[in-house]
Scaffold this motif. Structure first.
Motif, PDB file in Angstrom:
ATOM      1  N   ASN A 128     -66.416 115.421  17.859  1.00  0.00           N
ATOM      2  CA  ASN A 128     -65.330 115.120  18.955  1.00  0.00           C
ATOM      3  C   ASN A 128     -65.506 115.194  20.307  1.00  0.00           C
ATOM      4  O   ASN A 128     -66.213 116.334  20.626  1.00  0.00           O
ATOM      5  CB  ASN A 128     -64.103 115.741  18.467  1.00  0.00           C
ATOM      6  N   ILE A 129     -65.291 114.240  21.034  1.00  0.00           N
ATOM      7  CA  ILE A 129     -65.503 114.439  22.697  1.00  0.00           C
ATOM      8  C   ILE A 129     -64.059 114.995  22.925  1.00  0.00           C
ATOM      9  O   ILE A 129     -63.091 114.316  22.842  1.00  0.00           O
ATOM     10  CB  ILE A 129     -65.531 112.948  23.373  1.00  0.00           C
ATOM     11  N   HIS A 130     -64.252 116.064  23.399  1.00  0.00           N
ATOM     12  CA  HIS A 130     -63.051 117.007  23.919  1.00  0.00           C
ATOM     13  C   HIS A 130     -62.466 116.430  25.085  1.00  0.00           C
ATOM     14  O   HIS A 130     -61.009 116.263  25.159  1.00  0.00           O
ATOM     15  CB  HIS A 130     -63.225 118.478  23.759  1.00  0.00           C
ATOM     16  N   ASN A 131     -63.157 116.173  26.119  1.00  0.00           N
ATOM     17  CA  ASN A 131     -62.708 115.613  27.354  1.00  0.00           C
ATOM     18  C   ASN A 131     -63.810 115.169  28.348  1.00  0.00           C
ATOM     19  O   ASN A 131     -65.127 115.660  27.776  1.00  0.00           O
ATOM     20  CB  ASN A 131     -61.685 116.340  27.975  1.00  0.00           C
ATOM     21  N   ASP A 132     -63.692 114.500  29.325  1.00  0.00           N
ATOM     22  CA  ASP A 132     -64.661 114.036  30.022  1.00  0.00           C
ATOM     23  C   ASP A 132     -64.667 115.161  31.252  1.00  0.00           C
ATOM     24  O   ASP A 132     -63.812 115.565  31.862  1.00  0.00           O
ATOM     25  CB  ASP A 132     -64.383 112.767  30.800  1.00  0.00           C
ATOM     26  N   LEU A 133     -66.037 115.611  31.418  1.00  0.00           N
ATOM     27  CA  LEU A 133     -66.106 116.551  32.573  1.00  0.00           C
ATOM     28  C   LEU A 133     -66.404 115.880  34.078  1.00  0.00           C
ATOM     29  O   LEU A 133     -66.151 116.233  34.987  1.00  0.00           O
ATOM     30  CB  LEU A 133     -67.149 117.555  32.378  1.00  0.00           C
ATOM     31  N   HIS A 134     -67.314 114.937  33.848  1.00  0.00           N
ATOM     32  CA  HIS A 134     -67.813 114.055  35.117  1.00  0.00           C
ATOM     33  C   HIS A 134     -68.434 112.839  34.864  1.00  0.00           C
ATOM     34  O   HIS A 134     -68.534 112.549  33.921  1.00  0.00           O
ATOM     35  CB  HIS A 134     -68.856 114.961  35.751  1.00  0.00           C
ATOM     36  N   HIS A 135     -67.939 111.898  35.641  1.00  0.00           N
ATOM     37  CA  HIS A 135     -68.754 110.855  35.666  1.00  0.00           C
ATOM     38  C   HIS A 135     -69.041 110.201  37.239  1.00  0.00           C
ATOM     39  O   HIS A 135     -68.333 110.392  37.984  1.00  0.00           O
ATOM     40  CB  HIS A 135     -67.716 109.617  34.977  1.00  0.00           C
ATOM     41  N   SER A 136     -70.396 109.725  37.545  1.00  0.00           N
ATOM     42  CA  SER A 136     -70.556 109.218  38.618  1.00  0.00           C
ATOM     43  C   SER A 136     -70.270 107.826  38.803  1.00  0.00           C
ATOM     44  O   SER A 136     -71.121 106.929  38.216  1.00  0.00           O
ATOM     45  CB  SER A 136     -72.067 109.727  39.036  1.00  0.00           C
ATOM     46  N   ALA A 137     -69.257 107.404  39.607  1.00  0.00           N
ATOM     47  CA  ALA A 137     -69.153 106.048  39.854  1.00  0.00           C
ATOM     48  C   ALA A 137     -69.906 105.308  40.773  1.00  0.00           C
ATOM     49  O   ALA A 137     -70.181 105.466  41.793  1.00  0.00           O
ATOM     50  CB  ALA A 137     -67.698 105.891  40.384  1.00  0.00           C
ATOM     51  N   CYS A 138     -70.923 104.318  40.087  1.00  0.00           N
ATOM     52  CA  CYS A 138     -71.766 103.713  40.894  1.00  0.00           C
ATOM     53  C   CYS A 138     -71.934 102.339  40.107  1.00  0.00           C
ATOM     54  O   CYS A 138     -71.754 102.049  38.879  1.00  0.00           O
ATOM     55  CB  CYS A 138     -72.968 104.292  41.109  1.00  0.00           C
ATOM     56  N   VAL A 139     -72.866 101.275  40.348  1.00  0.00           N
ATOM     57  CA  VAL A 139     -73.538 100.364  39.868  1.00  0.00           C
ATOM     58  C   VAL A 139     -75.058 100.772  39.477  1.00  0.00           C
ATOM     59  O   VAL A 139     -75.380 100.991  38.284  1.00  0.00           O
ATOM     60  CB  VAL A 139     -73.361  98.957  40.277  1.00  0.00           C
TER      61      VAL A 139
END
Length: 820
Positions: free
Chosen positions: A307-318
């Motif tokens: 299970n993915i418990h929650n998202d910690l980070h995501h770097s928004a870019c293309v």
């Protein structure tokens, strides 16, 4: 090297990023990395496909892709059977039907402004889709986009991304019956998502950068997708391009001249390719990780989906590494195991950190709502808790970014289970006036029925670990994924090696294993198919007048994953100055442990230096002190200082990430492009100057120690404990340090006469003498090395020893000598 998101966000005194600033950021990301392919070739790349050698034994001429050789094996379309190639007769029938309908009549308008073309283009595209369905016949019945239809949109999306104003795509390709009232990049319960945005303009460069903002939002909604498709229409040329954005830039079709028969036939061919998609993997979504149902398969360390418990980070870019970090939880036997029960469950009580960055006012209000709903306040974060961002790392034009548009730590996301007013995503954006809903089957882009027909999660191709810490029921772990670039055929990624050799040492999280992500049938998750060979410049689309140079050869990227033992939280959320300083000491020892193993981190940033409130047991810190070592006295002194500081095996500060790390054994023998590594706000002045002047520069440990200083300064300035009576001075300081005026902020901290508790708050005022002593000690140390720059492994190790000793002496003054 521009940042992934060098634009303003919602911090103090700032406003959501304007379209012009956002488009400027996209231009920098795409610069020099735009390509165009003939429609026939692009139709094969978009088509559903199977790998020819998927069921055969690999030979010496076609070895399997592994961590050891992925930098050599370049995936090519010749290795695939493309389904669109088997439909030549059906496509020809669809083309005939389309042309007979004389669709070009829809494109005529008495005006030449952009909006006057929306309705006609929509009719043109929908007529094309209807023709494809008629020509392909029963082939379309299993297509996941069989209900695709375009609408003239030109109104704001319901969700914004990273502090930017909500976007207004000109066209919207959506699934389902009837025109929607509202659309989302990542739909909530009952909402509808946009599948293929469209943009209309009269100039290609302007059209592309606007389309890139849509692609960025599509990637933000589903970060692990391989590509994002946008339709672009140049109304002055009467030409359409299919714009395929991927982590290496943009690959477009050559312009389809819609007034010509050939252009209309090419359009039908490309639309038909989309209608060959029968699975989410065909559409570029990961088959091994079901983001939509919050599960990931890690067969090397746990036999069933996790299970993915929650998202910690995501770097928004293309374009870029696009680092994404998940917090995983292995269910206990008594826990619910079905996705239907697991999805929507509140987050674990152990995870409740809050980080304060440029969105501090908004974040603080959000935290206060949480505290009121819980009947109190708490800063406690147990050992396994924490939700922090891990900064993206740049290569070429990419960076880890901490500017206003990006909230560095996503602790607010971990609080979402306690609120019903709003939803905060992992990258720190809050959706105003949107009901809170946890992840559910209906929040996916494709229908729930379709999701249930998907094949089980496929295994991930990775070497069998010879020594691995297997996950157990009840364990937590952190999964980091990023699109690593291949830096030439002779380059191997260092991060897996660094984590394997240093994981579990004092100040470094324990490492489970690393892997390359694959779809079904051993199809690698890369962007290779969308790029030409590194010697083929004939497909370059010189969109922004970029000079052809070694810096803009095709960026081949592969999705690499690492599983480590625990998460931490940002130094910004330290409960007091002493805890912050002790975590910095421990993180310094973790960095030095890497140096002892021959690795240099090269991206010390606020997202890569974490802390925990409850100590985690690690290996004892040790440093070799051989009699013949040139720095033996320094090392002995380091051990003495550690003893005085009561360093045991209980660790509260860690250095994570290794995207930009180097191995000193090979670093000085390799050729280099001159790229400077790091995250802008934390790079040393010398690195920034070399970058600005495009000078060659050896990034050494002294630069990393300066980065540690800037991390500490950032944490002290952004601490939630700073609550001055008048916020103006602190707000200005925060704006300076997070933008391009770090020098002004540093001068105020080091030299400013007046920095009182009433003006700047408790923690910063208490920490200021320490910061002043530390910075001046670094300056003295740097002077010693000005005329002694031994750019070798031995010279760098010496700098690592001296730099650690310098810091520990300053820390000793405030942790030991200052005690009553």
């Amino acid at each position: 090297m521009a940042s992934d998101s060098q634009f303003s966000g919602s911090g103090p005194g700032s406003h959501p990023a304007s379209q012009e600033i956002l488009k400027g950021s996209m231009r920098k990301q795409l610069f020099g990395q735009t390509w165009e392919f003939p429609p026939k070739r692009l139709s094969q790349l978009l088509s559903a496909k199977t790998r020819k050698l998927a069921t055969t034994t690999p030979t010496a001429n076609d070895p399997p892709i592994t961590l050891e050789n992925h930098h050599i094996v370049i995936d090519t379309i010749e290795k695939y059977n493309c389904y669109i190639d088997t439909l030549a007769d059906a496509v020809a029938k669809a083309q005939k039907i389309f042309i007979e309908r004389q669709p070009f009549q829809f494109l005529w308008t008495t005006h030449d402004d952009e909006r006057s073309h929306y309705t006609g283009l929509v009719k043109f595209l929908n007529t094309g889709l209807d023709s494809c369905k008629a020509g392909l016949g029963s082939e379309v019945q299993q297509a996941i986009y069989k209900e695709l239809k375009f609408y003239a949109w030109d109104k704001p999306m319901q969700d914004g991304v990273d502090g930017a104003h909500p976007l207004k795509p000109d066209l919207a390709g959506v699934l389902g019956e009837g025109e929607p009232d509202s659309l989302f990049w990542r739909p909530l319960l009952g909402g509808r998502g946009i599948e293929i945005p469209g943009e209309v303009k009269g100039i290609w460069p302007e059209l592309v950068v606007q389309a890139a903002t849509y692609a960025r939002s599509l990637f933000s909604g589903y970060p692990l997708r391989q590509f994002a498709l946008v339709i672009g229409y140049n109304h002055k040329e009467r030409a359409v391009r299919f714009l395929v954005f991927h982590r290496g830039g943009l690959t477009a079709s050559k312009p389809l001249k819609l007034e010509s028969k050939q252009g209309q036939e090419d359009l039908i061919l490309l639309l038909s390719s989309i209608l060959t998609w029968k699975s989410l993997a065909d559409a570029g979504f990961p088959a091994w990780c079901n983001e939509k149902e919050t599960q990931v398969h890690l067969p090397a360390i746990y036999p069933t989906p996790v299970n993915i418990h929650n998202d910690l980070h995501h770097s928004a870019c293309v374009r870029g590494r696009a680092a994404h970090v998940y917090y995983l939880h292995i269910p206990r036997p008594a826990d619910p195991t079905s996705v239907a029960k697991a999805v929507g469950a509140p987050l674990d009580k152990d995870i409740a950190p809050v980080s304060h960055t440029q969105g501090i006012r908004q974040s603080r209000r959000f935290q206060e709502q949480v505290e009121r709903s819980q009947g109190g306040t708490s800063n406690a974060v147990p050992q396994q808790g924490g939700a922090t961002s891990v900064s993206g790392i740049r290569h070429g034009h990419e960076t880890g970014s901490v500017t206003g548009a990006q909230t560095l730590s996503s602790g607010l996301a971990s609080l979402q289970g306690h609120l019903s007013e709003s939803k905060t995503y992992d990258f720190g954006r809050t959706l105003a006036n949107v009901p809170y809903v946890e992840n559910t089957h209906t929040s996916i882009m494709i229908s729930r029925d379709l999701a249930l027909t998907e094949s089980p999660l496929s295994a991930i191709r990775s070497p069998n670990p010879t020594s691995v810490n297997h996950l157990k029921p009840g364990d937590y772990a952190v999964l980091k994924l990023s699109w690593i670039p291949g830096r030439g055929l002779g380059h191997k990624p260092i991060e897996p090696e660094l984590l394997a050799n240093c994981g579990g040492m004092f100040g470094v999280p324990r490492h489970y294993y690393s892997f390359l992500a694959h779809h079904q049938d051993d199809c690698p998750t890369t962007n290779h198919l969308f790029l030409p060979s590194d010697t083929d410049q004939t497909t370059r689309w010189d969109l922004f007048d970029a000079d052809v140079s070694p810096d803009n050869i095709p960026e081949y990227r592969s999705l690499l994953g690492h599983v480590i033992s625990h998460a931490g939280h940002s130094l910004e959320s330290a409960p007091d100055f002493r805890s912050l300083l002790l975590a910095l000491v421990h993180a310094h020892l973790g960095y030095h442990n890497m140096c002892q193993k021959g690795y240099q981190h090269r991206d010390i940033s606020i997202g890569n230096v974490l802390m925990v409130d409850e100590p985690i047991e690690s290996a004892h810190f040790h440093i070799d002190t051989p009699d013949d070592a040139s720095d033996r006295d320094v090392r002995v002194n380091i051990l003495s200082l550690c003893k005085d500081l009561n360093i045991s095996n209980q660790c509260t500060g860690f250095v994570i990430d290794g995207d930009m790390a180097v191995n000193w054994e090979t670093y000085f023998k390799e050729s280099h492009t001159g790229d400077k590594s790091g995250t802008y706000q934390f790079m040393s002045d010398a690195l920034l100057e070399a970058q600005a002047d495009e000078l060659d520069y050896w990034h050494s440990p002294i630069d990393d120690y300066y980065s540690f200083y800037y991390v500490a300064q950032w944490a002290c300035i952004w601490s939630a404990l700073n609550e001055p009576k008048v916020s103006r001075h602190l707000d200005t300081l925060r704006t300076d340090i997070a933008g391009t005026s770090r020098g002004n902020a540093t001068f105020k901290v080091l030299e400013g006469r007046f920095m009182t508790l009433e003006m700047y708050g408790a923690l910063l005022t208490e920490a200021r003498p320490f910061l002043q002593d530390w910075y001046r000690a670094l300056e003295r140390l740097e002077v010693v090395w000005v005329n002694n720059r031994d750019n070798s492994a031995l010279g760098f190790r010496s700098r690592a020893d001296h730099g650690l000793q310098t810091f520990l002496r300053v820390a000793h003054k405030y942790l030991v000598e200052a005690q009553p």
